[in-house]
Design a protein around this motif. Structure first.
Motif, PDB file in Angstrom:
ATOM      1  N   ASN A 242      10.216 -14.153   7.264  1.00 11.01           N
ATOM      2  CA  ASN A 242       9.633 -12.991   7.112  1.00 11.01           C
ATOM      3  C   ASN A 242       8.636 -13.145   5.840  1.00 11.01           C
ATOM      4  N   GLU A 243       9.058 -14.245   4.989  1.00  9.29           N
ATOM      5  CA  GLU A 243       8.079 -14.205   4.041  1.00  9.29           C
ATOM      6  C   GLU A 243       7.089 -15.099   4.120  1.00  9.29           C
ATOM      7  N   THR A 244       7.140 -15.745   5.225  1.00 10.13           N
ATOM      8  CA  THR A 244       6.094 -16.802   5.548  1.00 10.13           C
ATOM      9  C   THR A 244       5.101 -16.260   6.733  1.00 10.13           C
ATOM     10  N   ILE A 245       5.939 -15.692   7.693  1.00  7.91           N
ATOM     11  CA  ILE A 245       4.995 -15.674   8.890  1.00  7.91           C
ATOM     12  C   ILE A 245       4.832 -14.265   9.217  1.00  7.91           C
ATOM     13  N   GLU A 246       6.062 -13.572   9.284  1.00  3.44           N
ATOM     14  CA  GLU A 246       5.871 -12.073   9.846  1.00  3.44           C
ATOM     15  C   GLU A 246       4.996 -11.205   8.758  1.00  3.44           C
ATOM     16  N   GLU A 247       5.313 -11.414   7.492  1.00  3.39           N
ATOM     17  CA  GLU A 247       4.524 -10.505   6.534  1.00  3.39           C
ATOM     18  C   GLU A 247       2.910 -11.011   6.866  1.00  3.39           C
ATOM     19  N   ALA A 248       2.559 -12.332   7.000  1.00  2.00           N
ATOM     20  CA  ALA A 248       1.223 -12.666   6.738  1.00  2.00           C
ATOM     21  C   ALA A 248       0.358 -12.089   7.937  1.00  2.00           C
ATOM     22  N   LEU A 249       1.218 -12.334   9.209  1.00  2.00           N
ATOM     23  CA  LEU A 249       0.480 -12.144  10.375  1.00  2.00           C
ATOM     24  C   LEU A 249       0.369 -10.647  10.867  1.00  2.00           C
ATOM     25  N   GLN A 250       1.692  -9.889  10.355  1.00  2.00           N
ATOM     26  CA  GLN A 250       1.660  -8.371  10.964  1.00  2.00           C
ATOM     27  C   GLN A 250       1.191  -7.533   9.771  1.00  2.00           C
ATOM     28  N   SER A 251       1.290  -7.799   8.793  1.00  2.17           N
ATOM     29  CA  SER A 251       0.636  -7.039   7.521  1.00  2.17           C
ATOM     30  C   SER A 251      -0.633  -7.527   6.955  1.00  2.17           C
ATOM     31  N   LEU A 252      -0.624  -8.623   6.261  1.00  2.00           N
ATOM     32  CA  LEU A 252      -1.651  -9.120   5.549  1.00  2.00           C
ATOM     33  C   LEU A 252      -3.010  -9.449   6.014  1.00  2.00           C
ATOM     34  N   TYR A 253      -2.680 -10.441   6.794  1.00  2.00           N
ATOM     35  CA  TYR A 253      -3.831 -10.937   7.400  1.00  2.00           C
ATOM     36  C   TYR A 253      -4.809  -9.911   8.189  1.00  2.00           C
ATOM     37  N   PRO A 254      -4.089  -8.749   8.860  1.00  2.00           N
ATOM     38  CA  PRO A 254      -5.162  -7.888   9.559  1.00  2.00           C
ATOM     39  C   PRO A 254      -5.610  -7.111   8.500  1.00  2.00           C
ATOM     40  N   LEU A 255      -4.975  -6.832   7.310  1.00  2.00           N
ATOM     41  CA  LEU A 255      -5.881  -5.991   6.343  1.00  2.00           C
ATOM     42  C   LEU A 255      -6.847  -6.939   5.630  1.00  2.00           C
ATOM     43  N   VAL A 256      -6.687  -8.298   5.366  1.00  2.00           N
ATOM     44  CA  VAL A 256      -7.792  -8.818   4.930  1.00  2.00           C
ATOM     45  C   VAL A 256      -8.863  -9.038   5.944  1.00  2.00           C
ATOM     46  N   SER A 257      -8.495  -9.020   7.083  1.00  2.00           N
ATOM     47  CA  SER A 257      -9.618  -9.105   8.052  1.00  2.00           C
ATOM     48  C   SER A 257     -10.494  -7.864   8.087  1.00  2.00           C
ATOM     49  N   GLU A 258      -9.586  -6.668   7.842  1.00  2.00           N
ATOM     50  CA  GLU A 258     -10.330  -5.117   7.699  1.00  2.00           C
ATOM     51  C   GLU A 258     -11.064  -4.946   6.463  1.00  2.00           C
ATOM     52  N   LYS A 259     -10.584  -5.536   5.477  1.00  2.00           N
ATOM     53  CA  LYS A 259     -11.049  -5.160   4.122  1.00  2.00           C
ATOM     54  C   LYS A 259     -11.560  -6.114   3.086  1.00  2.00           C
ATOM     55  N   GLY A 260     -11.318  -7.482   3.598  1.00  2.00           N
ATOM     56  CA  GLY A 260     -11.753  -8.450   2.546  1.00  2.00           C
ATOM     57  C   GLY A 260     -10.445  -8.852   1.726  1.00  2.00           C
ATOM     58  N   MET A 261     -10.739  -9.943   0.817  1.00  2.00           N
ATOM     59  CA  MET A 261      -9.562 -10.633   0.100  1.00  2.00           C
ATOM     60  C   MET A 261      -9.380  -9.847  -1.112  1.00  2.00           C
ATOM     61  N   ASP A 262     -10.463  -9.629  -1.873  1.00  2.00           N
ATOM     62  CA  ASP A 262     -10.619  -8.800  -3.000  1.00  2.00           C
ATOM     63  C   ASP A 262      -9.791  -7.506  -2.897  1.00  2.00           C
ATOM     64  N   TRP A 263      -9.887  -6.908  -1.902  1.00  3.13           N
ATOM     65  CA  TRP A 263      -9.346  -5.534  -1.496  1.00  3.13           C
ATOM     66  C   TRP A 263      -7.593  -5.772  -1.713  1.00  3.13           C
ATOM     67  N   MET A 264      -7.218  -6.945  -0.960  1.00  5.36           N
ATOM     68  CA  MET A 264      -5.952  -7.426  -0.631  1.00  5.36           C
ATOM     69  C   MET A 264      -5.450  -7.505  -1.980  1.00  5.36           C
ATOM     70  N   TYR A 265      -6.150  -8.323  -2.938  1.00  2.85           N
ATOM     71  CA  TYR A 265      -5.818  -8.678  -4.384  1.00  2.85           C
ATOM     72  C   TYR A 265      -5.574  -7.215  -4.991  1.00  2.85           C
ATOM     73  N   SER A 266      -6.482  -6.587  -4.848  1.00  3.51           N
ATOM     74  CA  SER A 266      -6.380  -5.247  -5.739  1.00  3.51           C
ATOM     75  C   SER A 266      -5.396  -4.252  -5.203  1.00  3.51           C
ATOM     76  N   ASN A 267      -4.733  -4.465  -3.853  1.00  2.00           N
ATOM     77  CA  ASN A 267      -3.967  -3.515  -3.381  1.00  2.00           C
ATOM     78  C   ASN A 267      -2.398  -4.127  -3.271  1.00  2.00           C
ATOM     79  N   CYS A 268      -2.186  -5.303  -4.105  1.00  2.00           N
ATOM     80  CA  CYS A 268      -0.955  -5.771  -4.113  1.00  2.00           C
ATOM     81  C   CYS A 268      -0.317  -5.475  -5.508  1.00  2.00           C
ATOM     82  N   SER A 269       1.107  -5.783  -5.574  1.00  3.58           N
ATOM     83  CA  SER A 269       1.489  -5.793  -7.001  1.00  3.58           C
ATOM     84  C   SER A 269       0.749  -6.708  -7.970  1.00  3.58           C
ATOM     85  N   THR A 270       0.693  -6.226  -9.262  1.00  6.12           N
ATOM     86  CA  THR A 270       0.051  -7.229 -10.267  1.00  6.12           C
ATOM     87  C   THR A 270       0.674  -8.591 -10.390  1.00  6.12           C
TER      88      THR A 270
END
Ligand code: NAP
Ligand code: MG
Length: 349
Positions: A242-270
């Motif tokens: 889950n920490e390696t593949i599931e979260e990456a492909l199901q949640s984070l990468y699609p968000l990076v695709s949609e909004k970019g990496m800076d958005w991802m960084y600014s929308n995760c925990s500090t």
């Protein structure tokens, strides 16, 4: 047509609205497109052209792909033929056999190219590495490329969903003076989204590098490295997967695709943000020399030689299946199978 400027580099993007489908029909009105090969690309491109009303036939040897074509409604003697017959009938030959198949079928295809025909590729490999492939088209035919930047499967599913896969296009040889318009009309006939220009060499070098690195080779290596470290330190398969593949492909990468990496960084925990920002440059430094070495081996032709030699062996498929079975048997992907089946959408009520 849109000019975009990124990092001081200007490019022209050709959009669907520049070539509405009626205009493509007008450009291709006298053509018979023969799609040679019915792998993922041949199937996706062929069905999209057929659905859009273009005159298209399939050329394939009898067997696996032939049966698939029949199941998709192509009819023997009407729009389904052996490779040689289709090559004879076509005016635009879409050469979509496997790269190894292109080498062995080349004498047949070449013999059926008439002056003014067009030879179309979805990958520059055969032309760029012609010292090894011996694919050298005669001077009196157009040679062009449309390379969808996605799998043939998505060429079809995006089209069915009313979307398109972006493709690169290139003209290698313009014998008729019409190579560019034939190329671009075909690009939209097969269902492309927007088009950017490339050369056969650039398409081939970037494609081979991409699949060896971030698209597949590097990512499988990175997944495995993290999964193994977690498991070796006592984490459960569920946690490691889950920490390696599931979260990456199901949640984070699609968000990076949609909004970019800076958005991802600014929308995760500090905490996540700080760690990712600190570690990213270390990975860049560790990986860049490996990517650079890979690129050098691609442009030197070494990677092409390896691929041609291994793919041309008669027991290629059996050997490949053993290698893929080994990947399938990695604990990480065993975990993947078990856990994918437990996704709510995959559970039968
Ligand atoms: P592929 O899996 O590489 O090729 C399979 C097709 O080639 C099958 O129909 C196969 O028929 C046929 N074939 C192989 N050897 C043959 C031979 N000696 N004689 C006759 N037919 C033969 O197909 P693909 O992935 O669709 O790729 C086609 C082209 O598109 C390649 O140039 C590839 O680089 C390019 N491309 C692919 C992708 C992608 O995502 N896959 C993306 C962009 C571009 P059988 O079933 O009978 O073996
Ligand atoms: Mg590719």
């Amino acid at each position: 047509m849109k000019t975009i400027e990124i990092g001081g580099h200007q490019e022209t993007i050709i959009e669907r609205s520049d070539f509405p489908i009626e205009k493509c029909h007008e450009i291709l009105k006298d053509e018979v497109t023969a799609i040679l090969g019915y792998g993922p690309q041949g199937r996706g491109q062929g069905l999209n052209m057929r659905d859009q009303g273009f005159r298209v036939i399939i050329g394939i040897r009898k067997g696996r792909s032939w049966d698939k074509a029949v199941a998709d409604g192509w009819q023997e003697g009407v729009n389904l033929f052996e490779v040689e017959e289709a090559a004879k009938r076509g005016t635009i030959l879409q050469y979509l056999l496997s790269d190894a198949g292109q080498i062995s079928s080349w004498p047949t295809v070449k013999a059926n190219l008439e002056p003014g025909n067009a030879l179309y590729f979805s990958h520059g490999f055969g032309i760029v590495f012609n010292e090894d492939t011996q694919i050298v088209p005669p001077d009196n035919v157009d040679v062009m490329l449309v390379a969808p930047k996605g799998s043939g499967l998505t060429v079809r599913t995006h089209f069915e969903a009313g979307r398109g896969i972006n493709s690169s296009w290139a003209v290698h040889q313009d014998a008729t003076g019409r190579a560019k318009e034939r190329c671009i009309a075909t690009a939209f006939a097969i269902g492309s989204g927007h088009l950017f220009e490339t050369t056969f060499a650039d398409e081939t070098h970037s494609d081979l590098t991409g699949e060896r690195c971030v698209l597949m080779g590097l990512i499988q290596g990175a997944f495995l490295a993290q999964y193994e470290v977690l498991r070796e330190n006592g984490h459960s398969p569920s946690e490691a997967f889950n920490e390696t593949i599931e979260e990456a492909l199901q949640s984070l990468y699609p968000l990076v695709s949609e909004k970019g990496m800076d958005w991802m960084y600014s929308n995760c925990s500090t905490t996540a943000q700080r760690g990712a920002l600190d570690w990213a440059p270390r990975f860049r430094d560790a990986l860049k020399p490996v990517v650079a070495e890979c690129y050098q081996k691609v442009i030197s032709g070494e990677e092409a030689k390896i691929a041609i030699e291994s793919n041309s062996k008669s027991d290629y498929r059996e050997k490949l299946e053993l290698e893929l079975e080994a990947v399938n048997n990695q604990e990480m992907w065993q975990a993947g199978r078990v856990l994918r089946a437990l996704r709510p959408e995959n559970l039968v009520e």
